[in-house]
Design an enzyme around this catalytic site. Structure first.
Site: not given
Ligand SMILES: [Zn+2]
Length: 383
Positions: A70-71, A74
């Site tokens: 998830h990170e 980003h």
């Molecule tokens: Zn996030």
């Protein structure tokens, strides 16, 4: 979004340093415990306790990996928009990606924000499909259940992070939307920060109600809510500073002809000379031929063991990249290099290696206060 967590380096992914704060271990243990003592005994009964714990720890580690994905989503999206990613850290309440600068368009802000939850949805779908498929093929529930659990937690992760409240991803989406509608980045960030504070406080209240009703798990919500409220307030304050000091240059706030400490004087002589002022806490230090040799704080000078025989030039701090600026530099760029501490730090403003002014934390505070009433007068340096 919290800053300055000391973390254990785990390695580098696509050039991004990845680390984990010690509190990540607490998260792994809590998650493993929930899976081992509650999720799996219900979904796949009849196994030994140790088997549940092994599956629980593996599930917790898989969850941490999905958090990292998830990170990383980003981070990689930010890189595509030319924004550097300093590092990714895992900690008690999730993951934090530290970007070197903010997105320059609402579109970039939106895409960087949604990349994380989108990845969590993809992980949820893949884990869900694998879990259902394995179950249909007759695999033991002990293998299929953790995958289904991973699917559900990643789904929840995506939904929770899309709540429109900073510093959650949904808060960034909200900020991007307001920015796009109004053309005002400051307003977008402010709206998301206010929503963040309201949502954080609501979580705290809800968590406390649960605790008073006897459910200790409410403490988790209190912790999460407090974190969201505090970090959205910090974000708002940084946003306010950025808004008010945007366009202000070093020359606009610097003290011209600042009081200096002669490097060849003894500390005692200089301290004696201060009886009549100037009332400054940090001084620029110059050598006999007028060259800048550094800065020194009053607090440091009064602690020098042998002030009669120590010259100021011997105890001052040499100028560094963080403490030297040119008059034309953006004040925000200078402040971004390192925080200015009261009574200790002083930015030396040099033009052609000559000292033309200084900026201390009190000058920044002055500029911030003054900008409440009117734009700061931009003035030119003649020397
Ligand atoms: Zn996030």
């Amino acid at each position: 979004m919290n800053t300055g967590l000391p973390s254990v380096p785990l390695g580098r992914l696509r050039g991004v340093a990845v680390g984990a704060h010690w509190s990540t271990l607490v998260a792994v243990i809590v998650i493993a415990q929930i899976v081992a003592t509650s999720v799996l005994p219900q979904a796949a009964p009849g196994h030994a306790v140790v088997v549940y714990w092994i599956a629980g720890v593996l599930s917790a580690l898989a969850f941490m990996l999905s958090l990292l994905a998830h990170e990383l989503a980003h981070a990689l999206t930010a890189q595509r928009f030319g924004i550097g990613v300093d590092r990714i850290d895992l900690w008690l309440l999730g993951g934090v990606s530290r970007l070197s600068s903010s997105p320059r368009s609402p579109r970039a802000e939106f895409l960087i924000a949604v990349a994380g939850p989108a990845t969590s949805v993809v992980v949820a779908v893949l884990a869900g499909a694998a879990g259902t498929g394995l179950a249909a093929w007759g695999a033991p529930a002990l293998i299929a259940s953790p995958l289904l659990w991973l699917a559900i937690t990643n789904g929840v992760l995506a939904v929770f992070n899309l709540v429109p409240a900073a510093p959650l991803d949904g808060g960034r989406v909200l900020a991007a939307a307001v920015w796009w509608r109004t053309g005002d980045e400051h307003r977008g960030t402010k709206t998301a920060a206010l929503a963040g504070r309201a949502f954080g406080l609501a979580l705290v209240a809800f968590g406390l109600m649960q605790v008073f009703a006897g459910a200790l798990s409410g403490l988790w919500l209190v912790l999460l809510g407090a974190y969201l409220a505090v970090s959205s307030a910090a974000e708002q304050s940084a946003n306010e500073t950025k808004h008010r000091l945007g366009g202000v240059r070093v020359r606009d706030v610097m003290v011209q002809d600042p009081p200096i400490a002669p490097g060849w004087w003894t500390v005692r002589t200089f301290l004696d000379s201060l009886a009549t002022g100037p009332h400054r806490l940090v001084f620029a230090v110059v050598s006999f031929d007028g060259a800048v040799v550094g800065s020194v704080g009053l607090a440091e000078l009064v602690r020098v063991p042998d002030p009669l025989n120590t010259r100021i030039g011997d105890v001052c701090r040499a100028p560094s990249a963080e403490t030297v600026a040119s008059p034309d530099e953006q004040l925000l760029d200078v402040l971004g290099k390192a925080p200015l501490r009261q009574g200790r730090d002083l930015v030396l403003v040099l033009r052609d290696e000559h000292l033309v002014g200084v900026v201390g934390p009190e000058d920044v505070a002055w500029a911030l206060e003054l900008s409440r009433s009117a734009p700061i007068t931009r003035h030119e340096v003649t020397s």
